[in-house]
Enzyme design. Structure first.
Site, PDB file in Angstrom:
ATOM      1  N   LYS A 219       0.819  -1.219   0.000  1.00 30.72           N
ATOM      2  CA  LYS A 219       0.000   0.000   0.000  1.00 30.72           C
ATOM      3  C   LYS A 219       0.851   1.267   0.000  1.00 30.72           C
ATOM      4  O   LYS A 219       2.008   1.264   0.421  1.00 30.72           O
ATOM      5  CB  LYS A 219      -0.958  -0.033   1.185  1.00 30.72           C
ATOM      6  N   ARG A 253      -4.819 -10.199   3.281  1.00 28.55           N
ATOM      7  CA  ARG A 253      -4.989 -10.074   1.827  1.00 28.55           C
ATOM      8  C   ARG A 253      -3.673  -9.558   1.250  1.00 28.55           C
ATOM      9  O   ARG A 253      -3.279  -8.430   1.535  1.00 28.55           O
ATOM     10  CB  ARG A 253      -6.141  -9.103   1.549  1.00 28.55           C
TER      11      ARG A 253
HETATM   12  C1  7PJ Z   1      -8.402  -3.867   0.146  1.00 26.99           C
HETATM   13  C2  7PJ Z   1      -9.377  -4.603  -0.517  1.00 26.99           C
HETATM   14  C3  7PJ Z   1      -8.314  -3.955   1.564  1.00 26.99           C
HETATM   15  C4  7PJ Z   1     -10.159  -5.493   1.470  1.00 26.99           C
HETATM   16  C5  7PJ Z   1      -8.251  -3.448  -1.946  1.00 26.99           C
HETATM   17  C6  7PJ Z   1      -5.054  -2.425  -2.910  1.00 26.99           C
HETATM   18  C7  7PJ Z   1      -6.332  -1.730  -3.104  1.00 26.99           C
HETATM   19  N1  7PJ Z   1     -10.258  -5.411   0.133  1.00 26.99           N
HETATM   20  N2  7PJ Z   1      -9.271  -4.318  -1.840  1.00 26.99           N
HETATM   21  N3  7PJ Z   1      -9.221  -4.789   2.168  1.00 26.99           N
HETATM   22  N4  7PJ Z   1      -7.697  -3.164  -0.772  1.00 26.99           N
HETATM   23  N5  7PJ Z   1     -11.008  -6.273   2.145  1.00 26.99           N
HETATM   24  O1  7PJ Z   1      -4.960  -3.651  -2.794  1.00 26.99           O
HETATM   25  O2  7PJ Z   1      -4.035  -1.674  -2.884  1.00 26.99           O
HETATM   26  O3  7PJ Z   1      -7.505  -3.313   2.241  1.00 26.99           O
HETATM   27  S1  7PJ Z   1      -7.736  -2.791  -3.476  1.00 26.99           S
END
Ligand code: 7PJ
Length: 271
Positions: A219, A253
């Site tokens: 991030k 994730r």
């Molecule tokens: C997240 C996501 C997160 C959940 C993205 C990226 C942006 N879903 N989808 N949590 N981030 N649950 O991966 O940089 O932090 S997209």
């Protein structure tokens, strides 16, 4: 999916591998190539230890533009079908659109990951009807503008309240309590200082009634803190996962599945 929920219930960690199917993510040509690359990537993440593959066809990064329903369906559904031909790995659909949730579940997804926490009309009903686990994420504002000027009085308290209220709404709509995961939403309408507070105070989310999922991987908070481009954020991403683990998070994730699994195995061995 039941296996994953059992793992979390018994305190084990779970890794969700990120599979983005946006045009820029698999850019080397025709549809076959894209599908084939997406499949390979999913199989590789599974082999590296991912328990679930999170498939998203709409970028939610800061500044990203929305995509149409048809476009999103065309991106994600063939990929889910393709993966389903080759493996029964759990699949989560990263979307805010109820139509995409439904089509993805029919094609073989078994979890909904919604950065919009099921706010779209019809989303709660789809998830309740199909009895699928859902991840409710907090965000402030929309991807187009959310990083412009985030404001919180007490960020941890505000996000805790939001997630508990949202979980309550889900339960009222017929979603089972044990099917709810919560996520403070790193980077979604948060300054660097906000993101660091959330990581520092992670235990305040992990003592709520629902398993916590964290998305810290690569991030921009690490870009800001360390002045690192996106491909140079591995150490910070894995370190942040370790910190979150130590404060109680168990669902991660990530892009870098093998490296994160190594770190989490070590965490578990000393916990
Ligand atoms: C997240 C996501 C997160 C959940 C993205 C990226 C942006 N879903 N989808 N949590 N981030 N649950 O991966 O940089 O932090 S997209």
């Amino acid at each position: 999916m039941q296996q994953i929920q059992n793992k979390l219930r018994s305190g084990h960690w779970v890794v969700m591998g990120i599979l983005n199917v946006t045009p820029d993510s698999f850019s080397d040509g025709g549809l076959f190539n894209q599908l084939d690359n997406a499949l390979k990537h999913a199989l590789q993440m599974q082999q590296e230890g991912a328990d679930i593959i999170d498939i998203g066809g709409e970028s939610t990064r800061p500044g990203a533009q929305p995509v149409s329903l048809d476009e999103e369906l065309n991106r994600v559904i063939p990929v889910i079908e393709k993966i389903r031909e080759f493996t029964d790995v759990a699949i989560s659909i990263d979307t805010s659109k109820p139509e995409v949730m439904q089509a993805a579940i029919k094609a073989g997804a078994s979890m909904v990951n919604d950065v919009n926490a099921l706010h779209a009309e019809g989303a709660l009903e789809i998830c309740a009807n199909y009895n699928v686990p859902v991840c409710l994420m907090h965000k402030q504002g929309n991807p187009q503008t959310m990083q412009d000027n985030p404001q919180y009085a007490d960020i941890v308290d505000e996000i805790r309240q939001y997630l508990m209220a949202r979980a309550g709404t889900c339960i009222k709509a017929g979603i089972r309590r044990e099917n709810i995961f919560i996520d403070p939403g790193f980077g979604f309408g948060k300054t660097l200082e906000n993101n660091l507070s959330l990581l520092k105070e992670m235990q305040q989310f992990c003592t709520l009634d629902y398993p916590v999922l964290v998305g810290l991987s690569r991030k921009s908070m690490f870009g800001m803190l360390l002045e690192r481009d996106v491909e140079q954020r591995l150490v910070a991403s894995v370190s942040a996962a370790v910190i979150a683990y130590q404060k109680g998070a168990r669902f991660f994730r990530v892009h870098d599945v093998a490296d994160t699994c190594d770190a989490l195995k070590l965490c578990a061995a000393v916990t």
